[in-house]
Write a protein that holds these residues in place. Structure first.
Motif, PDB file in Angstrom:
ATOM      1  N   SER A 166      11.829  -4.846  -6.630  1.00 37.49           N
ATOM      2  CA  SER A 166      11.555  -5.645  -5.704  1.00 37.49           C
ATOM      3  C   SER A 166      12.134  -7.191  -5.462  1.00 37.49           C
ATOM      4  N   GLN A 167      13.160  -7.329  -6.412  1.00 40.25           N
ATOM      5  CA  GLN A 167      13.985  -8.352  -6.454  1.00 40.25           C
ATOM      6  C   GLN A 167      14.772  -8.417  -5.307  1.00 40.25           C
ATOM      7  N   ASP A 168      15.636  -9.644  -5.027  1.00 44.60           N
ATOM      8  CA  ASP A 168      16.649  -9.814  -4.007  1.00 44.60           C
ATOM      9  C   ASP A 168      17.898  -9.647  -4.502  1.00 44.60           C
ATOM     10  N   LYS A 169      18.176  -9.589  -5.888  1.00 46.06           N
ATOM     11  CA  LYS A 169      19.396  -9.460  -6.554  1.00 46.06           C
ATOM     12  C   LYS A 169      19.693  -7.801  -6.155  1.00 46.06           C
ATOM     13  N   ALA A 198      -2.608   2.032  -9.816  1.00 44.19           N
ATOM     14  CA  ALA A 198      -2.909   0.697  -9.753  1.00 44.19           C
ATOM     15  C   ALA A 198      -2.192  -0.196  -8.762  1.00 44.19           C
ATOM     16  N   TYR A 199      -0.855   0.231  -8.857  1.00 46.61           N
ATOM     17  CA  TYR A 199       0.117  -0.542  -8.206  1.00 46.61           C
ATOM     18  C   TYR A 199       0.065  -0.439  -6.734  1.00 46.61           C
ATOM     19  N   VAL A 200      -0.672   0.343  -6.115  1.00 44.15           N
ATOM     20  CA  VAL A 200      -0.484   0.468  -4.779  1.00 44.15           C
ATOM     21  C   VAL A 200      -1.361  -0.692  -4.242  1.00 44.15           C
ATOM     22  N   THR A 201      -2.142  -1.554  -5.000  1.00 44.60           N
ATOM     23  CA  THR A 201      -2.973  -2.566  -4.612  1.00 44.60           C
ATOM     24  C   THR A 201      -2.484  -3.708  -5.097  1.00 44.60           C
ATOM     25  N   HIS A 202      -1.131  -4.026  -5.738  1.00 40.25           N
ATOM     26  CA  HIS A 202      -0.629  -5.124  -6.336  1.00 40.25           C
ATOM     27  C   HIS A 202      -0.485  -6.345  -5.291  1.00 40.25           C
ATOM     28  N   ALA A 203      -0.759  -7.514  -5.905  1.00 39.27           N
ATOM     29  CA  ALA A 203      -0.689  -8.653  -4.866  1.00 39.27           C
ATOM     30  C   ALA A 203       0.857  -8.727  -4.259  1.00 39.27           C
ATOM     31  N   ASN A 204       1.542  -8.248  -4.928  1.00 34.88           N
ATOM     32  CA  ASN A 204       3.168  -8.587  -4.403  1.00 34.88           C
ATOM     33  C   ASN A 204       3.495  -7.132  -3.412  1.00 34.88           C
ATOM     34  N   LEU A 205       3.585  -7.489  -2.110  1.00 37.07           N
ATOM     35  CA  LEU A 205       3.714  -6.459  -1.150  1.00 37.07           C
ATOM     36  C   LEU A 205       5.099  -5.562  -1.461  1.00 37.07           C
TER      37      LEU A 205
END
Length: 299
Positions: A166-169, A198-205
């Motif tokens: 999910s990073q920009d690099k 569990a990760y489909v509801t993570h705070a990070n879109l």
């Protein structure tokens, strides 16, 4: 005898001071800031030291280790080193052990995963990328053997990969995507779904989107019985939740999940559309059921 003043003598005027040359306020060569880095006192600050050269070796170019039995202990010591370059070398050795001597690496899998997680958190890009590449080879070699209910090492590794993807690099992100694809390919879909849900509801879109893509890849390899074991309703509800997500890749993954469930559910049904519509209307709010029916009919 007194001297008489000379009548035609010129008056003596004081000498005008010479005009001083204006000195430029520009800094000298040594004073000029280098690399655009200036500290609070307007003095030049040196750039950070460059990383040592690290080779990023493709998996297909890795070779077996000579006398691996005698070198496994040295691998453990290298992974514990405080010298990041030695850790990189040891992670490349991990890749060799995983691909060619997996039985020797298996007893220390938990330690290896914890080192991978720690290296991915390191700000040095070279160490981070090497650890991600190592995770791909570890996934390919061990698959479901990485899942140990007595430890959360795999869960920590999965989260770090989702974050790095999910990073920009770009070069880190692309390598993490490859690792997630290797994970989806090597692990049984049902086991992987339980880890990813569990990760489909993570705070990070972005993390949500990457998790949805991995779930989509897993679901595409599942048959109806595996889907039922996980829960058909859980799968379609997961898809519905992501259909309205902010990122287009999450929405696309949700549509693919829904269509895969539709195909499996209606595989032996004569009236496919009617059967799917009944299932959706029986288990979902009307507006959500309508969305899934529309997805199926549009394919």
């Amino acid at each position: 005898m007194a001297l008489r003043p000379i009548d035609n003598a010129l008056p003596i005027t004081p000498e005008r001071p010479k005009k001083q040359t204006k000195i430029s306020a520009l800094p000298t060569k040594k004073q000029q800031p280098e690399f655009g880095l200036v500290n609070d006192e307007n003095k030049a600050s040196l750039p950070p030291p460059a990383d040592a050269t690290i080779d990023y070796i493709p998996s297909e170019n890795l070779k077996p280790i000579t006398d691996p039995e005698s070198k496994i202990q040295g691998l453990i010591e290298g992974l514990d080193s405080k010298d990041w370059t030695k850790v990189c070398e040891s992670l490349n050795a991990v890749r060799q052990f995983a691909l060619y001597h997996s039985s020797l690496l298996h007893p220390i899998l938990e330690k290896v995963m914890l080192v991978l997680v720690k290296a991915m958190k390191n700000p040095r890009s070279a160490l981070c990328k090497t650890s991600i590449m190592a995770s791909s080879d570890v996934f390919s070699a061990f698959g479901d053997k990485l899942l140990d209910p007595t430890t959360d090492a795999f869960d920590s590794l999965l989260l770090q990969l989702l974050l790095k993807a999910s990073q920009d690099k770009r070069f880190v992100c692309e390598e993490a995507d490859k690792a997630l694809a290797a994970m989806a390919k090597s692990m049984t879909p049902l086991s992987l779904l339980h880890q990813l849900r569990a990760y489909v509801t993570h705070a990070n879109l972005r993390v949500r989107a990457k998790a949805a893509i991995s779930i989509s890849n897993a679901v595409s390899k599942m048959g109806l019985e595996d889907m039922k074991e996980f829960g058909l309703v859980s799968l379609v509800q997961m898809a519905v939740d992501k259909l309205n997500d902010r990122l287009p890749e999450a929405r696309e993954a949700a549509r693919n999940i829904a269509f895969c469930v539709y195909q499996a559910y209606t595989e032996n049904e004569e009236q496919k559309q009617e059967s799917w519509q009944t299932f959706c209307q029986s288990n979902l709010p009307a507006i959500h059921a309508q969305s899934l029916v529309k997805i199926a009919s549009s394919q």
